[in-house]
Design a protein around this motif. Structure first.
Motif, mmCIF file in Angstrom:
data_model
loop_
_atom_site.group_PDB
_atom_site.id
_atom_site.type_symbol
_atom_site.label_atom_id
_atom_site.label_comp_id
_atom_site.label_asym_id
_atom_site.label_seq_id
_atom_site.Cartn_x
_atom_site.Cartn_y
_atom_site.Cartn_z
ATOM 1 N N ASN A 136 0.827 -1.204 0.000
ATOM 2 C CA ASN A 136 0.000 0.000 0.000
ATOM 3 C C ASN A 136 0.865 1.259 0.000
ATOM 4 N N ASP A 137 1.903 1.252 0.851
ATOM 5 C CA ASP A 137 2.759 2.438 0.958
ATOM 6 C C ASP A 137 3.595 2.646 -0.297
ATOM 7 N N ASN A 138 4.021 1.541 -0.887
ATOM 8 C CA ASN A 138 4.877 1.661 -2.066
ATOM 9 C C ASN A 138 4.110 2.139 -3.286
ATOM 10 N N PHE A 139 2.923 1.596 -3.475
ATOM 11 C CA PHE A 139 2.238 1.792 -4.747
ATOM 12 C C PHE A 139 0.965 2.631 -4.653
ATOM 13 N N GLY A 140 0.629 3.120 -3.447
ATOM 14 C CA GLY A 140 -0.548 3.975 -3.318
ATOM 15 C C GLY A 140 -1.842 3.243 -3.589
ATOM 16 N N ILE A 141 -1.851 1.936 -3.316
ATOM 17 C CA ILE A 141 -3.085 1.173 -3.507
ATOM 18 C C ILE A 141 -3.746 0.956 -2.136
ATOM 19 N N LYS A 142 -4.937 0.369 -2.161
ATOM 20 C CA LYS A 142 -5.611 0.045 -0.879
ATOM 21 C C LYS A 142 -5.909 -1.455 -0.907
ATOM 22 N N ALA A 143 -5.021 -2.220 -0.325
ATOM 23 C CA ALA A 143 -5.225 -3.667 -0.289
ATOM 24 C C ALA A 143 -5.430 -4.082 1.148
ATOM 25 N N SER A 144 -6.388 -4.960 1.393
ATOM 26 C CA SER A 144 -6.645 -5.433 2.749
ATOM 27 C C SER A 144 -7.017 -6.910 2.672
ATOM 28 N N ALA A 145 -6.978 -7.551 3.835
ATOM 29 C CA ALA A 145 -7.352 -8.974 3.892
ATOM 30 C C ALA A 145 -8.678 -9.077 4.633
ATOM 31 N N SER A 146 -9.599 -9.830 4.087
ATOM 32 C CA SER A 146 -10.901 -9.966 4.738
ATOM 33 C C SER A 146 -10.814 -10.965 5.890
ATOM 34 N N SER A 198 -14.116 1.216 -6.467
ATOM 35 C CA SER A 198 -12.976 2.129 -6.221
ATOM 36 C C SER A 198 -11.747 1.624 -6.965
ATOM 37 N N PRO A 199 -11.074 2.495 -7.708
ATOM 38 C CA PRO A 199 -9.863 2.049 -8.426
ATOM 39 C C PRO A 199 -8.739 1.729 -7.443
ATOM 40 N N ASN A 200 -7.857 0.823 -7.808
ATOM 41 C CA ASN A 200 -6.682 0.458 -6.991
ATOM 42 C C ASN A 200 -7.056 -0.032 -5.601
ATOM 43 N N THR A 201 -8.219 -0.617 -5.464
ATOM 44 C CA THR A 201 -8.646 -1.166 -4.168
ATOM 45 C C THR A 201 -8.852 -2.673 -4.326
#
Lengths: 194, 283
Positions: free
Chosen positions: B225-235, B272-275
């Motif tokens: 997330n910090d490197n690429f400005g994305i929003k990735a999470s684990a459910s 949402s893009p990049n999520t």
């Protein structure tokens, strides 16, 4: 990079006129850094200096059909072109001061001289002092002593009289002499020499 | 005019302005690219003459733009260019990540070198003991005398990961020395942190190389997330160790690899893009 003879460089220009990319790259590599140094002495911003020189080379390529058939010195030609472009840039940006400006009131020593002061550090310190001159004074000093332009050339470039140039040079030398005297005094004090 | 002292000054001044070393090959590539494109873009010099415009207009421009804003020189990396190289007046090289903003004023490189950063950038600072290099946000300051590091800055967070040399991260009276392959962080409400960072994963947005050595899924996702400005999470709440060398410069591909590692799958948000969400690996 080995210095190319003027005949060789004249041949490069001739090949550039014919659209030879490799010749263009050779000329670029041979002269780029020196020309950026020249431009930067005027504009005091390396990014702007690089832009000016890149614009020059782009222009050489774009107008390669109109390059002069015979140039006495390719290096001299490029150097003068860079200088003119840098001055034009300053003019367009309205960065050629119209007044003398004031010399710094205080001799700020950015750090004490090191014990083993050598010529290189002394030189670096003097360069910092030149940077502290009021801008018009710095430009006149640089154009006269570093770029070796005549007083008339400087007068034409900056739109000032030869008398003003003499005054600016006197001011610059007085400041730099005082700076040098103070710096060497600090050095003697550190070394404990009475 | 030619006194002995003046002669000494002339000799010392002879090399004035020679202490710059531009990247010749990069400059040649820039010019050759421009020749190839047939001058579709405006020249670098004319770009610098643009005045401050609305952010919306800035976003659509390619490359970087030098603008004059209240006496400061502001360089903004556009949204379209992912890596924007910049050389500061002293020769310090900066690579701005997409959307980052770097600012310095006209006094830069006179007695000191001070910049402000918002976003993420890699710095290779020109060594100059006489003029310390500092980066600041509203709380913390980074002091550098000549080194290479990745820096991520927002209004409240400053995170530095050093690849060469040392930097000093400070906030009020707190100070921490961050050395090679270490990461220092200033965050509100916590003391300054210092951790080992042998893999230099914070540099991955630039290098395209990520090395995980047993990080949890949450830690791995934070790095992405910090490197690429994305929003990735684990459910899922469970985790598994993430290890391996990822050399893709595509964060989605790396996320898919991690999901596969845990036997789950990656779901991209349709809204949402990049999520992205990783799910199904706790089953």
């Amino acid at each position: 990079m080995a210095i190319l003879s003027n005949d060789h460089e004249a041949e490069l220009l001739s090949r550039i006129q014919q659209g030879d990319n490799a010749a263009f790259a050779t000329l670029f590599r041979q002269h780029y850094r020196e020309l950026v140094i020249t431009a930067n002495r005027f504009v005091k911003n390396t990014a702007e200096a690089e832009d000016i020189v890149q614009e020059l080379f782009y222009s050489i390529w774009k107008h390669r059909g109109n390059l002069p058939d015979h140039i006495n010195s390719v290096a001299g030609y490029l150097h003068r072109s860079t200088r003119n472009r840098a001055l034009n840039y300053l003019r367009d940006q309205q960065r050629i001061p119209s007044s003398d400006g004031d010399l710094p009131l205080h001799m700020v020593a950015e750090g004490l001289p090191s014990d083993g002061l050598d010529q290189q550090e002394l030189q670096q310190r003097l360069h910092q002092a030149i940077d502290r001159l009021p801008e018009r004074c710095r430009l006149v000093f640089t154009m006269s002593k570093i770029e070796e332009m005549s007083h008339q050339e400087i007068a034409d470039a900056l739109g000032i009289s030869p008398k003003t140039i003499e005054n600016q040079m006197t001011k610059a030398y007085r400041f730099l002499r005082e700076w040098l005297a103070i710096f060497l005094w600090m050095l003697l004090t550190i070394q404990g020499t009475p | 005019m030619e006194t002995p002292h003046n002669k000494q000054i002339d000799e010392l001044a002879a090399n004035y302005g020679r202490d710059i070393h531009p990247d010749v090959e990069r400059a040649l590539s820039t010019v050759q690219q421009r020749i190839k494109e047939g001058d579709v873009r405006k020249s670098g010099i004319r770009r610098r003459w643009l005045q401050v415009a609305a952010v919306g207009i800035l976003v659509v421009l390619t490359g970087y733009w030098g603008l004059r804003n209240n006496g400061a020189e502001v360089i903004v990396a556009s949204a379209e260019e992912t890596l924007v190289p910049v050389t500061l007046p002293d020769g310090t090289e900066v690579i701005l990540q997409q959307g980052a903003t770097l600012a310095y004023d006209q006094e830069y490189n006179q007695t000191a070198r001070s910049v402000s950063l918002s976003g993420q950038a890699f710095f290779r600072v020109h060594k100059d003991k006489q003029r310390p290099f500092t980066v600041h946000n509203q709380d913390a300051q980074l002091l550098v005398t000549g080194t290479a590091f990745n820096l991520r800055v927002s209004a409240e967070i400053m995170e530095v990961e050093v690849s060469e040399g040392n930097v000093v991260l400070s906030r009020d009276a707190e100070r921490v020395l961050v050395g090679k392959h270490q990461r220092g962080t200033s965050e509100p409400g916590a003391a300054l942190q210092l951790v080992e960072a042998p893999a230099l994963n914070r540099h991955a947005w630039r290098t395209g190389v990520l090395r995980f050595a047993g990080e949890t899924v949450g830690e791995a996702l934070d790095i992405l997330n910090d490197n690429f400005g994305i929003k990735a999470s684990a459910s899922d709440t469970c985790s598994f160790p993430v290890s391996g060398l990822f050399t893709a410069d595509n964060p989605e591909a790396i996320l898919e690899s991690i999901a596969l590692l845990g036997g789950g799958e990656l779901v991209a948000s349709e809204v949402s893009p990049n999520t992205f969400i990783l799910e199904g690996f706790c089953d």
